[in-house]
Design an enzyme around this catalytic site. Structure first.
Site, PDB file in Angstrom:
ATOM      1  CD  GLU A   1      54.839  13.494  21.274  1.00 50.06           C
ATOM      2  OE1 GLU A   1      55.736  13.608  20.140  1.00 50.06           O
ATOM      3  OE2 GLU A   1      54.530  12.462  21.825  1.00 50.06           O
TER       4      GLU A   1
ATOM      5  CG  ASP B   1      65.468  23.957  17.574  1.00 46.43           C
ATOM      6  OD1 ASP B   1      64.686  24.521  18.479  1.00 46.43           O
ATOM      7  OD2 ASP B   1      64.965  23.502  16.550  1.00 46.43           O
TER       8      ASP B   1
ATOM      9  CB  VAL C   1      60.872  16.639  19.761  1.00 46.06           C
ATOM     10  CG1 VAL C   1      61.561  16.153  18.253  1.00 46.06           C
ATOM     11  CG2 VAL C   1      62.045  16.456  20.759  1.00 46.06           C
TER      12      VAL C   1
ATOM     13  CB  VAL D   1      53.216  27.850  23.015  1.00 43.85           C
ATOM     14  CG1 VAL D   1      52.751  26.328  23.454  1.00 43.85           C
ATOM     15  CG2 VAL D   1      53.829  27.535  21.805  1.00 43.85           C
TER      16      VAL D   1
ATOM     17  CE  LYS E   1      63.081  21.349  18.058  1.00 45.85           C
ATOM     18  NZ  LYS E   1      62.453  22.023  16.573  1.00 45.85           N
TER      19      LYS E   1
END
Length: 439
Positions: free
Chosen positions: A138, A210, A141, A23, A214
Site C-alpha cells: 500500500e 516516480d 503509491v 520511513v 505508481k
C-alpha cells in the site's frame, strides 16, 4: 522489541525490517507507540527481531534499539524465526533478491518500493502465490492514502473504467506555485528544493519516472492486467511555462501532472500515461494543492470516487506500511493468505498513438490574412476537430490559441509537427493535453 496487546499471547509475529531511514524509523516509533492496539488488532504480539542498515554507527532516533541493527540483510531475511519482512530500502537489486528469498522461504512481505514493484511485481507475486504468503505494498503509491486495497478488494466486484490521479507531491507543489504566484518552472523548483519537497537531483519527479511507476501499479490492480513501468507513456513537467499556466487560467483551467490509466473506448485494451494536462478548475483534482496527492476513480457501478491525502513523508508512509503489517499478520495468525495478484484479464497494453486525447495548442503567428485558414487546414488534414480558437494580440505579438476535440494522440502529434513548418506560423509556443472536459 516486542509489541504485545497485553493479553498474554504465546507466539509473537516476528518482523525483520530492511532499511531504517525516515520511513523505517517512523515504522519503529509507531510500532512502539501503539503497542497494545496493534497486538489486539492482530491477535498476537509483534516483535522486531532485526533491522538491516548500511551504517549501524549512524546516529538514529532513540526509538530504534541499536542491538537489533545488522548490515547482513541476506542473513536477516533467511532467519527461520522471521514471519514478516518489511522493506523500506528502495531500488531494484539486491532488494529484489532479498524479497524473493523471503517469499520463497514462506515469509510474508510488506514493501514500499514502487520502482521494484513496477518493474518486477509479477515475479514477486508469482513467488508469493507459490509459497502461499502475502505480498502487500500500500505504501508504494500515494503514501498514507488507502488506495491500493480499495482497488484490489473494495472495488473487486465493479468494473473500473478510468483512474486519474496526482501521485507526485513534488510536481504538484511546483505547478501549484506556478499557478498561484506566476513563478517560472525554475523558480518553483528552487522553492520546492528549499522546502525539502524536491531532491538534490529532482529528475525522478519532474521527468515523471516516480509517477510512471505508481501508474503501472495502479493499472495492474484496476484492470487485472500485468503492467510494468516500461508500458507507461511518460512526459515530465519541465516544458510547462508560465505562459501555459496563464493560458490555462484564461480558459478556466489549471495544469496538473496526471497519471492516467483507462480502458480503451472501442476495443479491448488499457492505456497508461503520465504527463502534464489542463483540467477545468471545477474538476475535483484541480483543488489539490502543493504536495498533496489525490486519485480520482471512475467505476461503472460505484461511479466517481476520490482518494485524497498526503502522498509522502515519514509518518504518512509508515502508516500505510503498518496497515499492511497488521493485515498480513492477521492472515498468518488465522492461517490464511490474503488477496493476491489478479491478472486474469490480461488486457493488451496500448501505445500512446491510438489513445484518445485533446490538445491545447498555442501558436505565434504572422498577423495576416489566410493564416487562420491555413492552420485550420492542417488540423482538418489529420481529421482533428477544433473545439475553440482565440486570437491574442496583433502584428508581431499575434498568437492563436486552439483547443481540439478528442482525437487519436498520433493524429494530434502529427498535426503539431505540420504546424511547426506552416507558412505564417513563427513558432508552436505551447502544447498541453486537456483532460476532464466534456466532448
Amino acid at each position: 522489541m516486542t509489541i504485545d496487546g497485553g493479553r498474554g499471547f504465546e507466539r509473537p509475529m516476528r518482523i525483520a525490517m530492511l532499511g531504517c531511514g525516515v520511513v523505517g524509523t517512523e515504522v519503529v516509533r509507531l510500532l512502539g507507540a501503539h503497542t497494545e492496539d496493534l497486538g489486539a488488532r492482530v491477535g498476537a504480539p509483534l516483535e522486531i527481531v532485526g533491522i538491516a542498515v548500511r551504517d549501524p554507527d549512524r546516529i538514529r532516533s532513540t526509538a530504534v534499539d541499536r542491538r537489533l541493527l545488522t548490515t547482513d540483510a541476506g542473513a536477516l531475511v533467511a532467519r527461520d524465526d522471521v514471519d514478516i519482512v518489511i522493506e523500506v530500502v528502495g531500488g531494484i537489486e539486491p532488494v529484489r533478491s532479498w524479497l524473493l528469498s523471503a517469499l520463497r522461504s514462506g515469509k510474508s512481505v510488506v514493501s514500499a518500493n514502487k520502482a521494484l514493484l513496477a518493474s518486477h511485481g509479477s515475479t514477486l507475486h508469482d513467488a508469493a502465490a507459490a509459497a502461499g504468503v502475502d505480498l502487500y505494498y500500500e505504501a508504494a503509491v500515494a503514501g498514507a492514502i488507502p488506495l491500493l486495497r480499495p482497488l484490489r478488494e473494495s472495488l473487486a466486484g465493479d468494473r473500473i473504467r478510468r483512474v486519474l490521479g496526482i501521485v507526485n507531491g513534488t510536481t504538484n507543489y511546483i505547478l501549484t506555485r506556478m499557478d498561484e504566484t506566476g513563478a517560472s518552472f525554475a523558480e518553483a523548483l528552487a522553492e520546492a528544493g528549499e522546502l525539502g519537497y524536491a531532491e538534490a537531483d529532482p529528475s525522478a519527479d519532474i521527468d515523471g519516472f516516480d509517477a510512471a511507476a505508481k501508474a503501472a501499479i495502479i493499472a495492474q490492480l484496476a484492470f487485472h492486467t500485468r503492467v510494468t513501468i516500461d508500458d507507461v507513456h511518460r512526459e515530465g513537467i519541465g516544458s510547462v511555462t508560465a505562459a501555459d499556466i496563464a493560458s490555462a487560467r484564461e480558459l478556466g483551467c489549471t495544469i496538473k501532472a496526471l497519471a492516467i490509466a483507462e480502458r480503451a473506448g472501442d476495443r479491448p485494451g488499457v492505456s497508461v500515461r503520465v504527463h502534464p494536462a489542463m483540467i477545468p478548475r471545477s474538476h475535483p483534482l484541480a483543488g489539490v494543492r502543493e504536495a498533496f496527492n489525490a486519485v480520482f476513480v471512475e467505476a461503472e457501478a460505484a461511479g466517481q470516487l476520490m482518494f485524497y491525502g498526503r502522498g509522502a513523508g515519514g509518518a504518512p508512509t509508515a502508516s500505510a506500511v503498518l496497515g499492511d503489517v497488521v493485515a498480513v499478520a492477521r492472515n498468518r495468525v488465522a492461517g490464511r493468505q490474503g488477496p493476491g495478484e489478479s491478472a486474469y484479464a490480461a488486457l493488451p497494453i496500448l501505445p500512446m498513438g491510438p489513445t484518445i486525447t485533446s490538445y491545447h495548442v498555442q501558436l505565434d503567428v504572422t498577423d495576416k490574412a489566410g493564416v487562420l485558414a491555413a492552420v485550420a487546414g492542417a488540423f482538418a488534414r489529420h481529421d482533428v476537430s477544433i473545439r475553440s480558437v482565440r486570437q491574442d494580440g496583433r502584428g508581431d505579438d499575434a498568437s492563436l490559441v486552439l483547443v481540439t476535440h478528442p482525437a487519436a494522440d498520433a493524429a494530434l502529434s502529427t498535426t503539431v509537427e505540420d504546424l511547426r513548418v506552416l507558412d505564417g506560423v513563427r513558432a508552436v509556443s505551447g502544447v498541453v493535453r486537456v483532460e476532464g472536459v466534456e466532448s
